[in-house]
Design an enzyme around this catalytic site. Structure first.
Site, PDB file in Angstrom:
ATOM      1  N   TYR A 156       0.849  -1.190   0.000  1.00  0.00           N
ATOM      2  CA  TYR A 156       0.000   0.000   0.000  1.00  0.00           C
ATOM      3  C   TYR A 156       0.883   1.238   0.000  1.00  0.00           C
ATOM      4  O   TYR A 156       1.617   1.490   0.963  1.00  0.00           O
ATOM      5  CB  TYR A 156      -0.881  -0.018   1.247  1.00  0.00           C
ATOM      6  CG  TYR A 156      -2.004   0.999   1.289  1.00  0.00           C
ATOM      7  CD1 TYR A 156      -2.278   1.861   0.238  1.00  0.00           C
ATOM      8  CD2 TYR A 156      -2.817   1.072   2.417  1.00  0.00           C
ATOM      9  CE1 TYR A 156      -3.321   2.763   0.295  1.00  0.00           C
ATOM     10  CE2 TYR A 156      -3.873   1.977   2.487  1.00  0.00           C
ATOM     11  CZ  TYR A 156      -4.116   2.823   1.431  1.00  0.00           C
ATOM     12  OH  TYR A 156      -5.146   3.724   1.499  1.00  0.00           O
ATOM     13  N   LYS A 181      -1.592  -1.262  -3.921  1.00  0.00           N
ATOM     14  CA  LYS A 181      -2.747  -0.412  -3.659  1.00  0.00           C
ATOM     15  C   LYS A 181      -2.250   1.026  -3.619  1.00  0.00           C
ATOM     16  O   LYS A 181      -1.289   1.340  -2.913  1.00  0.00           O
ATOM     17  CB  LYS A 181      -3.397  -0.793  -2.328  1.00  0.00           C
ATOM     18  CG  LYS A 181      -4.595   0.083  -1.944  1.00  0.00           C
ATOM     19  CD  LYS A 181      -5.148  -0.302  -0.578  1.00  0.00           C
ATOM     20  CE  LYS A 181      -6.345   0.573  -0.216  1.00  0.00           C
ATOM     21  NZ  LYS A 181      -6.866   0.259   1.140  1.00  0.00           N
TER      22      LYS A 181
END
Length: 332
Positions: A156, A181
């Protein structure tokens, strides 16, 4: 080496997980469940199980327990184990379970081991704590975690974590790093990353209230997204997803104009409302999620009243803008 793995993980196993995630992401939003606490701030595992079961029943592409929306940052290791275990049991293999891990790599590995033992399918590597690091350090953080778990990793990037093209190539070359992400919404850079990534590498939109930017992300080849709204109003999230998928511009625009953008404006009033408002909205829907833990704070009475009105508007929009059923005659 995976010194403690409970089951042999191979690249074939990773490929199967990626295929399941890709299929799920194409068919629905990604669920990031809230973690239930009682009024005293104690983990309410029964409430959490009921909540996760309701989330899974709506058909998300995957379930991501103990991540940002799930207040990973406020859970101790025993609570984390209970949350991930309960999620695995409640999903019962119907959708992939991707557990959040974070802090420095040494602590992230401790959470990774717990998630692996609990039966999670993959891990979401949340941004590390406090400090900013150079690209070499960001890559090394991922390398250290990847070397110590057999589970596939999705990394992420947001806040102090932002990968260059070269760094993305380096982490994507690690056998168990399968996706990214993105929470920066720098679409120029994201386009460069998607073009540099190997075939099959997963990307998804992790911007706050991702629906607001979903069309822009899709334009650079990243149509999948996580949905905080799904955590409290899966009907609204599903209606938006379907409208976007079907190219129903008028419905997308109306949902954005009358629900999503006002929700973002309400969210931006107070730091931490990205979680607090979501949890408050779930309580308004009768979900057993309880309050947030400090340092977050629950919405003020005035903001809660605005949230209640906005939620009613969003639910009304779902019914008002629903496509008319196709009759047999119309289909000819």
């Amino acid at each position: 080496m995976c010194g403690w793995h409970l089951r042999t993980e191979t690249e074939e196993c990773h490929d199967d997980l990626v295929a399941r995630l890709r299929e799920g992401m194409a068919g629905g939003v990604l669920s990031f469940p809230l973690t239930s606490f009682d009024d005293g701030g104690v983990l309410d595992l029964d409430g959490f199980r009921a909540y996760v079961a309701a989330q899974v029943a709506t058909g998300p592409g995957a379930v991501f327990p103990a991540c940002g929306t799930g207040e990973f940052f406020s859970l101790d290791e025993d609570e984390y184990r209970q949350v991930v275990t309960a999620t695995v049991e409640e999903t019962a293999g119907r959708v992939p379970v991707v557990a959040g891990i974070g802090y420095g790599w040494a602590q992230a590995v401790r959470f990774a081991r717990i998630a692996e033992e609990a039966g999670a399918d993959a891990l979401l590597v949340l941004p590390h704590y406090l400090v900013r690091g150079p690209q070499s350090g960001l890559v090394a953080q991922v390398e250290e975690i990847a070397a110590r778990t057999c589970l596939p990793l999705i990394v992420y990037q947001r806040d102090q974590v932002a990968f260059t093209v070269d760094s993305l190539r380096r982490i994507a070359a690690l056998p168990n790093v399968v996706g990214l992400k993105d929470g920066h919404s720098d679409l120029d850079q994201l386009q460069r990353l998607t073009l540099a990534a190997p075939d099959g590498f997963l990307f998804f939109n992790g911007a706050a209230t991702a629906e607001v930017q979903a069309r822009a992300y899709a334009a650079v080849g990243v149509p999948a997204y996580s949905s905080a709204v799904h955590a409290f109003a899966p009907e609204i999230a599903a209606a938006f997803f379907a409208a976007l998928r079907d190219g129903d511009t008028a419905r997308v625009d109306r949902l954005l104009r009358e629900f999503y953008i006002p929700f973002v404006e309400l969210r931006d009033r107070v730091p931490g409302y990205g979680v607090s408002l979501v949890k408050a909205a779930a309580r308004l829907r009768g979900r057993p999620v309880g309050p947030v833990r400090a340092p977050l704070a629950d919405p003020t009475p005035a903001d809660l009243a605005d949230l209640e009105r906005l939620l009613a508007t969003g639910l009304d929009l779902v019914s008002e803008t629903a496509p008319a059923p196709v009759t047999a005659g119309a289909a000819r």
